[in-house]
Design an enzyme around this catalytic site. Sequence first.
Site, PDB file in Angstrom:
ATOM      1  N   SER A 116      84.359-159.277  77.544  1.00 23.87           N
ATOM      2  CA  SER A 116      84.183-159.832  76.204  1.00 23.87           C
ATOM      3  C   SER A 116      84.635-161.277  76.196  1.00 23.87           C
ATOM      4  CB  SER A 116      84.997-159.025  75.188  1.00 23.87           C
ATOM      5  OG  SER A 116      84.985-159.656  73.912  1.00 23.87           O
ATOM      6  N   TYR A 158      93.241-155.139  73.150  1.00 25.31           N
ATOM      7  CA  TYR A 158      91.831-155.237  73.527  1.00 25.31           C
ATOM      8  C   TYR A 158      91.583-156.507  74.342  1.00 25.31           C
ATOM      9  CZ  TYR A 158      86.735-155.399  73.061  1.00 25.31           C
ATOM     10  OH  TYR A 158      85.387-155.460  73.326  1.00 25.31           O
TER      11      TYR A 158
END
Length: 403
Positions: free
Chosen positions: A262, A275
């Site tokens: 990401s 995350y």
Amino acid sequence: MDVRPSERHRLAKSTECKIFSRRRRKFCIDDVVSITSKTLFSPGVTVLVPMVAALCATVPIIRWNTASWPAGRPQNAMAGLTGFAQIALESRGLKLSLLYAVGILTASLYSQLTYAYEQNVKPFRRPAPLKWEDEIIVVTGGCNGIGSCIALKAAERRAKVVVLDVSEPNFQAGERIVTYKCDVSDRNAVMKVALRVCQEVGAPTIIVNNAGVMTGKLILDLEEKDVVRTFGVNVISHFWVLQAFLPGMIAAGRGHIVNIASLLGITGNAQLADYCASKAAVITMHDSLNFELKTHYHSSEIRTTLVLPSHVQTGLFSGIRFPSWGGLFPFIAPSLEPEDVAEAIILKLDKRENGTLRLPLYSHLGRIMGLAAEIIPGWTRDLARWAVQSDTAMEQYRVKETR
């Protein structure tokens, strides 16, 4: 978790897979760049620009205007061509267009040589396209979101697809998709299901590490189980899946590994510490995998792709709020549909290309916005984050289970 019994594999009667209906994406800056790259900045078009400039500069000659010639009207064809060339070369427009053309062609040559090195092919060549019908693809977290789109699109191209997930599929699988219920963060479960996959389907040739979870909590609100689960699914599962299937690829001398990370693995974000940290780990793990394949396993024919998407409109990120700026923000920084990411990955697989896939265009700013980059002043980075409200976007977040 144990794998699902073989008699419960979800195999549909139909041989055709139903692809999700695609929502129409609004026009954005990515489309502008795509158009200009194929026109104004295309080497094929660029070489025509000086020709047009020369033609415009010599229009008076075409009209046979004596005053336009350097030494009067030419007496023969050779003198005419010489005068034509002299006037053209003295044109400022032609000089600028030549400079423009040389710049574009030089950049194109550099790009081609870099591509040849990264893809391990001869200059101006491309890797042989993928034969989908010969491929067996493992997709973790493939029962919904990006993973399900990849599974369906690959099956549509006649590949065999193996989905590893703890959830039930949210689609009607075709006969080319087989699902196994497996907790990919559990090494024993992965090894057991890997044995069954090789026996029942065959040795995988493509791995898509897609499974992901997110808690959306502040650091002080995270519980031990939250951090363990996030890293287990987002990072550690990659190691177990690679240990299970990579030896077969090395023995076969071919394969492709896709690791989905990401943009947040580069920039970080409030309320996403676990995350972001897990995705940063995926990025460095991917780099290490590349180095090992080249220097230790001597398997440069095994392709690798790192995917760095920005915001994707899946259940994992529901409730995130972004500014509008009167419609300018979604034009510059559009959210992605799962199909957009899946289609880009499928294209990479189809071309058998190594590299990093950054989506959409503005995600390239992560190269300079990351704290580790230290290219721009901290106040500039913080001002940009304030403008896009990145550190308050998660305030309305609702927890979802999978990517």
